[in-house]
Enzyme design. Structure first.
Site, PDB file in Angstrom:
ATOM      1  N   SER A  53      -3.258 -25.378   2.387  1.00 12.13           N
ATOM      2  CA  SER A  53      -2.035 -25.525   3.255  1.00 12.13           C
ATOM      3  C   SER A  53      -2.117 -26.979   3.817  1.00 12.13           C
ATOM      4  CB  SER A  53      -2.332 -24.479   4.186  1.00 12.13           C
ATOM      5  OG  SER A  53      -3.650 -25.021   5.120  1.00 12.13           O
ATOM      6  N   HIS A  93      -5.064 -27.222  10.507  1.00  9.56           N
ATOM      7  CA  HIS A  93      -3.847 -27.467  10.558  1.00  9.56           C
ATOM      8  C   HIS A  93      -3.654 -28.785  11.487  1.00  9.56           C
ATOM      9  CE1 HIS A  93      -2.023 -23.533   8.734  1.00  9.56           C
ATOM     10  NE2 HIS A  93      -2.733 -24.189   7.828  1.00  9.56           N
ATOM     11  N   ASP A 133       2.879 -22.485  12.678  1.00 14.83           N
ATOM     12  CA  ASP A 133       1.912 -21.194  12.734  1.00 14.83           C
ATOM     13  C   ASP A 133       2.263 -20.260  13.689  1.00 14.83           C
ATOM     14  OD1 ASP A 133       0.696 -22.774  10.847  1.00 14.83           O
ATOM     15  OD2 ASP A 133      -1.113 -23.530  12.099  1.00 14.83           O
TER      16      ASP A 133
END
Length: 190
Positions: A53, A93, A133
Site C-alpha cells: 500500500s 501510511h 483510511d
C-alpha cells in the site's frame, strides 16, 4: 546420531550451562529491544512493511525505524505506523490531514492568550491506495488519534524484513529454524 552421542558425553552440568547461556542470549536481545523502545519512545521501534500500500516509497519487506516523541507534532506528508483497536497488525501510511485539539487560555490581563495542544487528529492514506483510511478506522472513528500511532518513520532498510514475512507465511520453517538453533546452542562447547 552423532548429536545424541555428543549430548550423552557432555553431562548434565554442561547441558545446563549451555541452556543457561542460550537463555542469557535471548534475555539480552529482549533487553536491547526494550531499551531501543525506551530511547525511541515507542512500543515497536522497528517494523516490517507487510503490504504494497505504500509503494513506491516502501515495498513489502522493507524494515522501518520509528520514533514517537510526544513534543513532535505530525505534519502532512509524515509517514506513520499506527494500530487500530480492532486490528492487531500495524499499518504504515502517510498523513494527508492533521488537526490539533487545542485549549485557549487567557492571560490575567486579558490582553493575550496561549493555546495548549491536547491531542492531534490525523487522516492517513497509503500512497498506492485510491482512497484515504476512513474505511479502515471503522464507523466509530472519523480521525486517527495520536494515541493510536506507534511512531513516525525515520529511516528504512530495503527488503531486510522479508525474512520475517517468509517465516510468518511458512510457520513450519520458523519452528524448524528455532529448533535447529536451540539444538546448536546446546551442542556447542564454547
Amino acid at each position: 546420531m552423532d548429536t545424541l552421542k555428543q549430548l550423552r558425553r557432555m553431562g548434565v552440568r554442561q547441558i545446563l550451562l549451555q541452556a543457561l547461556t542460550f537463555a542469557a542470549v535471548l534475555a539480552s536481545g529482549l533487553m536491547m529491544w526494550k531499551a531501543l523502545g525506551l530511547v525511541c519512545n515507542t512500543e515497536s521501534p522497528i517494523v516490517v512493511v507487510l503490504s504494497g500500500s505504500m509503494e513506491p516509497a516502501f515495498k513489502r519487506g522493507d524494515l522501518l525505524f520509528l520514533t514517537n516523541f510526544p513534543n513532535e507534532k505530525f505534519e502532512v506528508g509524515d509517514i506513520t505506523v499506527y494500530k487500530l483497536p480492532h486490528q492487531g497488525i500495524p499499518i504504515v501510511h502517510r498523513v494527508v490531514e492533521a488537526h490539533d485539539e487545542c485549549v485557549l487560555s487567557f492571560m490575567q490581563d486579558r490582553s493575550s492568550f496561549s493555546s495548549t495542544v491536547l491531542d492531534q487528529f490525523l487522516l492517513t492514506k497509503g500512497d498506492n491506495n485510491a482512497e484515504d483510511d476512513k474505511v479502515l478506522y471503522g464507523s466509530q472513528m472519523k480521525w486517527l488519534k495520536r494515541s493510536n500511532v506507534i511512531g513516525r518513520v525515520k529511516g528504512f532498510l530495503p527488503y531486510v524484513g522479508y525474512v520475517t514475512i517468509v517465516l510468518n507465511d511458512f510457520p513450519q520453517l520458523k519452528y524448524a529454524l528455532l529448533g535447529g538453533l536451540g539444538l546448536l546452542a546446546l551442542i556447542q562447547k564454547e
